[in-house]
Design an enzyme around this catalytic site. Structure first.
Site, PDB file in Angstrom:
ATOM      1  N   GLY A 282     -10.073   7.505  -2.264  1.00 48.35           N
ATOM      2  CA  GLY A 282     -10.727   8.797  -2.108  1.00 48.35           C
ATOM      3  C   GLY A 282     -11.526   8.815  -0.824  1.00 48.35           C
TER       4      GLY A 282
ATOM      5  CG  ASP B 169      -1.529   5.761   3.028  1.00 49.32           C
ATOM      6  OD1 ASP B 169      -1.885   5.454   1.868  1.00 49.32           O
ATOM      7  OD2 ASP B 169      -2.269   6.375   3.812  1.00 49.32           O
TER       8      ASP B 169
ATOM      9  CG  ASP C  65      -0.940  10.504  -5.996  1.00 47.34           C
ATOM     10  OD1 ASP C  65      -0.805   9.539  -5.232  1.00 47.34           O
ATOM     11  OD2 ASP C  65      -2.057  10.948  -6.319  1.00 47.34           O
TER      12      ASP C  65
ATOM     13  CG  HIS D 156      -1.550   6.253  -2.368  1.00 46.20           C
ATOM     14  ND1 HIS D 156      -2.700   6.186  -3.124  1.00 46.20           N
ATOM     15  CD2 HIS D 156      -1.854   5.700  -1.168  1.00 46.20           C
ATOM     16  CE1 HIS D 156      -3.668   5.620  -2.403  1.00 46.20           C
ATOM     17  NE2 HIS D 156      -3.173   5.313  -1.215  1.00 46.20           N
TER      18      HIS D 156
ATOM     19  CG  HIS E 113      -2.038   0.982   1.152  1.00 44.22           C
ATOM     20  ND1 HIS E 113      -3.373   0.625   1.181  1.00 44.22           N
ATOM     21  CD2 HIS E 113      -2.038   2.328   1.033  1.00 44.22           C
ATOM     22  CE1 HIS E 113      -4.131   1.708   1.098  1.00 44.22           C
ATOM     23  NE2 HIS E 113      -3.331   2.768   1.007  1.00 44.22           N
TER      24      HIS E 113
ATOM     25  CD  GLU F 258      -7.314   6.213   5.579  1.00 39.11           C
ATOM     26  OE1 GLU F 258      -6.271   6.832   5.818  1.00 39.11           O
ATOM     27  OE2 GLU F 258      -7.778   6.067   4.427  1.00 39.11           O
TER      28      GLU F 258
ATOM     29  CG  HIS G 213      -8.059   3.213  -0.135  1.00 38.94           C
ATOM     30  ND1 HIS G 213      -7.469   2.816  -1.316  1.00 38.94           N
ATOM     31  CD2 HIS G 213      -7.117   3.923   0.531  1.00 38.94           C
ATOM     32  CE1 HIS G 213      -6.218   3.283  -1.353  1.00 38.94           C
ATOM     33  NE2 HIS G 213      -5.982   3.949  -0.241  1.00 38.94           N
TER      34      HIS G 213
END
EC number: 3.5.4.4
Length: 369
Positions: A176, A308, A18, A16, A14, A206, A203
């Site tokens: 998102g 993350d 970006d 990202h 996991h 969370e 996702h």
């Protein structure tokens, strides 16, 4: 002798794309593209801005920081550079296998097609792998293509996963803001992926609680849960949810009771892609010491450790592991266990997972006991 955590082999499920840029790369790409919205133009100051902005305790505010990184990732050249540096940075940190996710639909502002985005990132990962191997740090990186919960391109992104699954893409993700955007809005995409025998994670659990986890598993068929930290809401001590009593992380695992959903997640060995530092920033956990990952490990859930967003959290896999050793009482054997958990849960063929476990991960932990 002090433990060299960087030298331990690691598996990352996991992360990202970006959310992991080097601050100097953000500055360089902004200058090249003419983007003038950066809050800082010094690399150290910019890195500090990302971390402080992400420390708000709000998932919505945390997600807003991505506007800066996505803004400079709108050309094939920029995507290639970011992906290559991602692979190199992870390899230098001891990661031997990584699944890095990104949303192709967020990189179309300068005229790229979805296919061109995927191909640029894939090429960047291959370039980074070659550079890392030449430096003595072999790594394999695959991509997870992410659809955004609030958008309407999930089926298109799912089709890209199937199209490129033999060319560097290992699965699908949806991300998102959770509240107000349930994964059930994208059932067509999940049904298509299941028909095509394609892998996907969601996702869930969370910022939003048990309903998010239940929908991801039961309605959508998620193979893994991105974060899943709120599963602790369905674990009880003296009839009180552990979400209310885990201030210190000292709950006795032998004295707790699992609810139906938590039992199902554990029984089915559904992997939890847990990200301690990120969860603290978004308010999903109070501290590393009190993070539910330790209790869930003791209860033998299939937990994995992840970064993350390395830029926003100022973190790495080595840092996450060291925090668990220092603040949560973990041992090297615990790190080995969660690393094997992650490799077992990866979206690549069984024989490839087994080879990495037997030939790389287990030997990498043997010298340290």
């Amino acid at each position: 002798m002090a433990l060299d955590v960087v030298a331990l082999p690691k598996v990352l499920l996991h992360d990202h794309l970006d959310g992991g840029l080097r601050p100097q790369t953000v500055i360089d790409l902004a200058a090249q593209s003419g983007y003038d919205g950066l809050p800082e133009t010094d690399a150290e100051a910019l890195g500090r801005w990302f971390r402080e902005s992400a420390d708000s305790g709000s998932l919505v505010r945390y997600l807003e920081t991505f506007g800066q990184t996505v803004a400079v990732m709108q050309t094939a050249e920029a995507l290639h550079r970011v992906a290559s540096e991602c692979a190199q940075d992870l390899a230098a940190d001891g990661v031997v296998y990584a699944e890095v996710r990104y949303a192709p639909e967020q990189h179309l502002e300068e005229g790229l097609t979805l296919e061109e985005v995927v191909e640029a990132v894939n090429a960047g990962f291959r370039d980074g792998e070659r550079i890392a191997a030449a430096a003595g740090h072999p790594i394999r990186v695959t991509a997870l293509l992410t659809a955004m919960r609030h958008a309407a391109k999930s089926t298109e992104i799912a089709e890209l996963v199937v199209r490129y699954r033999d060319d560097g893409v290992s699965g699908f993700d949806i991300a998102g803001a959770e509240a107000g955007f349930p994964p059930t809005r994208h059932l067509d995409a999940f049904e298509y992926l299941r028909r095509e025998n394609a892998h996907f994670t969601i996702h869930a659990g969370e910022a939003f609680g048990l309903p998010s986890i239940w929908e991801a598993i039961q309605w959508c068929g998620a193979e893994r849960l991105g974060h899943g930290v709120r599963i602790v809401d369905d674990i009880f001590a003296d009839e009180q949810s552990l979400a209310d009593v885990t201030d210190t992380g000292t709950v006795d695992a032998d004295l707790v009771r699992l609810g139906r959903l938590a039992s199902y997640v554990r029984d089915r060995r559904i992997p939890l892609e847990m990200c301690p530092s990120s969860n603290i920033q978004t308010g999903a956990a109070r501290s590393v010491a009190a993070h539910p990952i330790t209790l869930l490990k003791q209860l033998r859930f299939r937990v994995t450790v992840n970064t993350d967003n390395r830029l926003m959290s100022g973190t790495s896999m080595s840092r996450e592991m060291q925090l668990l050793l220092d603040d949560a009482g973990w041992t090297v054997e615990d790190l080995r266990w969660v690393t094997i958990n992650a490799m077992k849960s990866a979206f690549i063929p069984f024989e490839q997972r087994l080879a990495l476990i037997d030939d790389v991960i287990k030997p990498g932990y043997d010298p340290v006991g």
